[in-house]
Design a protein around this motif. Structure first.
Motif, PDB file in Angstrom:
ATOM      1  N   LYS A  22      -0.038  13.007  -2.092  1.00 49.76           N
ATOM      2  CA  LYS A  22      -1.114  12.231  -1.634  1.00 49.76           C
ATOM      3  C   LYS A  22      -2.582  12.451  -2.352  1.00 49.76           C
ATOM      4  CE  LYS A  22       0.741  12.709   2.464  1.00 49.76           C
ATOM      5  NZ  LYS A  22       0.635  12.682   3.959  1.00 49.76           N
ATOM      6  N   LYS A  23      -2.527  13.536  -3.059  1.00 50.00           N
ATOM      7  CA  LYS A  23      -4.029  14.003  -3.456  1.00 50.00           C
ATOM      8  C   LYS A  23      -3.773  13.383  -5.049  1.00 50.00           C
ATOM      9  CE  LYS A  23      -5.096  16.048  -0.214  1.00 50.00           C
ATOM     10  NZ  LYS A  23      -5.601  14.968   0.976  1.00 50.00           N
ATOM     11  N   ASN A  24      -4.872  12.709  -5.628  1.00 50.92           N
ATOM     12  CA  ASN A  24      -5.025  12.032  -6.670  1.00 50.92           C
ATOM     13  C   ASN A  24      -5.115  13.409  -7.698  1.00 50.92           C
ATOM     14  OD1 ASN A  24      -5.529   9.533  -6.676  1.00 50.92           O
ATOM     15  ND2 ASN A  24      -7.481   9.913  -5.727  1.00 50.92           N
ATOM     16  N   LEU A  47       0.511   5.266  -9.459  1.00 50.90           N
ATOM     17  CA  LEU A  47      -0.526   4.289  -8.994  1.00 50.90           C
ATOM     18  C   LEU A  47      -1.388   3.585  -9.859  1.00 50.90           C
ATOM     19  CD1 LEU A  47      -2.144   6.960  -6.578  1.00 50.90           C
ATOM     20  CD2 LEU A  47      -0.343   5.663  -6.112  1.00 50.90           C
ATOM     21  N   PRO A  48      -0.851   2.183 -10.081  1.00 49.69           N
ATOM     22  CA  PRO A  48      -1.625   1.350 -10.825  1.00 49.69           C
ATOM     23  C   PRO A  48      -3.121   1.051 -10.098  1.00 49.69           C
ATOM     24  CG  PRO A  48       0.048   0.045  -9.743  1.00 49.69           C
ATOM     25  CD  PRO A  48       0.212   1.365  -9.527  1.00 49.69           C
ATOM     26  N   ALA A 106       0.823  -1.044   0.226  1.00 54.58           N
ATOM     27  CA  ALA A 106       0.016   0.048   0.074  1.00 54.58           C
ATOM     28  C   ALA A 106       0.878   1.243  -0.015  1.00 54.58           C
ATOM     29  CB  ALA A 106      -0.977   0.109   1.309  1.00 54.58           C
ATOM     30  N   TYR A 107       0.390   2.310  -0.266  1.00 51.49           N
ATOM     31  CA  TYR A 107       0.849   3.598  -0.395  1.00 51.49           C
ATOM     32  C   TYR A 107       0.390   4.226   1.136  1.00 51.49           C
ATOM     33  CZ  TYR A 107       1.962   8.563  -1.373  1.00 51.49           C
ATOM     34  OH  TYR A 107       2.530   9.706  -1.730  1.00 51.49           O
ATOM     35  N   GLU A 151     -11.377   3.176  -3.820  1.00 51.97           N
ATOM     36  CA  GLU A 151     -10.556   4.561  -3.755  1.00 51.97           C
ATOM     37  C   GLU A 151      -9.191   4.331  -2.858  1.00 51.97           C
ATOM     38  OE1 GLU A 151     -13.317   7.464  -2.321  1.00 51.97           O
ATOM     39  OE2 GLU A 151     -14.901   6.187  -2.910  1.00 51.97           O
ATOM     40  N   VAL A 152      -9.069   3.350  -2.426  1.00 48.84           N
ATOM     41  CA  VAL A 152      -7.817   3.231  -1.266  1.00 48.84           C
ATOM     42  C   VAL A 152      -6.483   2.546  -2.001  1.00 48.84           C
ATOM     43  CG1 VAL A 152      -7.009   2.591   0.890  1.00 48.84           C
ATOM     44  CG2 VAL A 152      -9.389   3.301   0.902  1.00 48.84           C
ATOM     45  N   PRO A 153      -5.393   3.238  -1.870  1.00 46.13           N
ATOM     46  CA  PRO A 153      -4.070   2.705  -2.559  1.00 46.13           C
ATOM     47  C   PRO A 153      -3.676   1.640  -1.940  1.00 46.13           C
ATOM     48  CG  PRO A 153      -3.451   4.645  -1.664  1.00 46.13           C
ATOM     49  CD  PRO A 153      -5.216   4.608  -1.397  1.00 46.13           C
ATOM     50  N   GLU A 158      -4.809   8.639   4.856  1.00 48.28           N
ATOM     51  CA  GLU A 158      -5.413   9.705   4.776  1.00 48.28           C
ATOM     52  C   GLU A 158      -7.217   9.574   4.066  1.00 48.28           C
ATOM     53  OE1 GLU A 158      -2.086  13.166   4.403  1.00 48.28           O
ATOM     54  OE2 GLU A 158      -3.828  13.231   2.932  1.00 48.28           O
ATOM     55  N   LYS A 159      -7.038   8.662   2.695  1.00 49.02           N
ATOM     56  CA  LYS A 159      -8.132   8.401   2.170  1.00 49.02           C
ATOM     57  C   LYS A 159      -9.259   7.738   2.975  1.00 49.02           C
ATOM     58  CE  LYS A 159     -10.470   8.767  -1.524  1.00 49.02           C
ATOM     59  NZ  LYS A 159     -10.766  10.156  -2.033  1.00 49.02           N
ATOM     60  N   PHE A 161      -5.959  -0.152  -8.207  1.00 50.18           N
ATOM     61  CA  PHE A 161      -6.182  -0.286  -6.597  1.00 50.18           C
ATOM     62  C   PHE A 161      -6.756  -1.973  -7.103  1.00 50.18           C
ATOM     63  CE2 PHE A 161      -6.988   4.096  -5.524  1.00 50.18           C
ATOM     64  CZ  PHE A 161      -5.678   4.369  -5.861  1.00 50.18           C
ATOM     65  N   SER A 162      -6.396  -2.564  -5.772  1.00 48.43           N
ATOM     66  CA  SER A 162      -6.976  -4.110  -5.922  1.00 48.43           C
ATOM     67  C   SER A 162      -6.864  -4.571  -4.553  1.00 48.43           C
ATOM     68  CB  SER A 162      -6.020  -5.091  -6.844  1.00 48.43           C
ATOM     69  OG  SER A 162      -4.699  -4.952  -6.494  1.00 48.43           O
ATOM     70  N   GLU A 203       0.550   6.380   3.527  1.00 52.21           N
ATOM     71  CA  GLU A 203       0.235   7.465   4.061  1.00 52.21           C
ATOM     72  C   GLU A 203      -0.850   7.953   3.358  1.00 52.21           C
ATOM     73  OE1 GLU A 203       3.237   6.736   3.015  1.00 52.21           O
ATOM     74  OE2 GLU A 203       4.781   7.243   4.290  1.00 52.21           O
ATOM     75  N   MET A 204      -0.926   8.046   2.327  1.00 49.44           N
ATOM     76  CA  MET A 204      -2.225   8.211   1.296  1.00 49.44           C
ATOM     77  C   MET A 204      -3.456   7.326   1.692  1.00 49.44           C
ATOM     78  SD  MET A 204      -2.687   8.647  -2.764  1.00 49.44           S
ATOM     79  CE  MET A 204      -4.239   8.859  -3.648  1.00 49.44           C
ATOM     80  N   PHE A 240       4.160   2.214  -7.320  1.00 47.75           N
ATOM     81  CA  PHE A 240       3.575   0.979  -6.329  1.00 47.75           C
ATOM     82  C   PHE A 240       3.135   0.024  -7.404  1.00 47.75           C
ATOM     83  CE2 PHE A 240       3.244   4.743  -3.745  1.00 47.75           C
ATOM     84  CZ  PHE A 240       3.617   4.258  -2.592  1.00 47.75           C
TER      85      PHE A 240
END
Lengths: 153, 77
Positions: free
Chosen positions: B53-55, B71-72, A60-61, A127-129, A67-68, B74-75, A63-64, B8
């Motif tokens: 950290k913002k899209n 960011l590929p 995971a990322y 939505e969560v990385p 926050e998300k 998400f899964s 920190e992001m 990532f």
């Protein structure tokens, strides 16, 4: 309501059934609760091109993601009348048959808990990385995709 | 100007290193172009970009000290 600080959501490795049980038990003192809704995501042994998945390695990322998750948590508290909300996601390796996602909502009446829980799961996946790498029995791997899988929930 | 790039998932596999620095990038479009020249395999993946950290949904200026994440899809879960 929960505190506004950013909560940790990541757990190293699988989420144990004992942890889930303890989380439920901790709510016995919150006497205004009338309903709990729980979603548990379990790692499945998909078979892809004759190879069987034996584990998923999550990264995971962080920190992001935190926050998300905070943003999703606040939005869900505002939308549904929830008493509490707990979210845990695995990081690292989780074997087939083990739990990798635990979403737990509680409310006075069942509808808020059920709908809030469902919306959290959908938003976490979208939505969560976080990324899952599916590991096969021969140690090869492929990156998991969540596309069009919502029906299978 | 130096910016920090973090990759990532499968993008980290392709780029080889999860943290790198690139000079002389003015915006996210230029970054995508430079990356796809350096790593043609990236053309096969649709990926998002987050700055601090913002899209990012449209071409966005990159400033010194920014942390740019590739960011590929998400899964999680």
């Amino acid at each position: 309501m929960e505190s506004k600080k950013i909560k940790k959501i990541f757990v190293e490795g699988a989420i144990s059934p004992e942890f889930v049980g303890d989380s439920i038990a901790k709510h016995s003192t919150k006497k205004s609760i009338g309903a709990h809704s729980i979603f548990l995501g379990q790692v499945r042994n998909d078979r892809i091109n004759e190879r069987e998945v034996i584990a998923i390695n999550y990264s995971a990322y962080t920190e992001m993601a935190e926050e998300k998750m905070h943003e999703i948590r606040e939005a869900t508290f505002n939308k549904y009348e929830l008493t509490c909300m707990h979210i845990y996601h695995s990081i690292g390796t989780v074997n087939v048959g083990e739990i990798s996602l635990f979403v737990f909502t509680s409310s006075k009446h069942r509808k808020a808990a059920i709908e809030g829980c469902n919306e959290l799961v959908e938003r976490i996946k979208k939505e969560v990385p976080i990324w899952g790498k599916e590991i096969f029995e021969d140690e090869s791997f492929q990156w998991k995709t969540n596309a069009n899988k919502s029906i299978e929930l | 100007m130096e910016i920090k790039i973090i990759a990532f998932g499968q993008i980290a596999d392709i780029i080889g290193n999860s943290i790198m620095s690139i000079n002389e990038i003015k915006d996210t479009e230029e970054l995508r172009k430079k990356l796809s020249n350096a790593f043609p395999q990236l053309n096969e993946i649709s990926y998002g970009i987050a700055i601090n950290k913002k899209n990012i949904n449209k071409n966005t200026e990159i400033n010194m000290g920014d942390i740019v994440a590739l960011l590929p899809p998400f899964s999680g879960g």
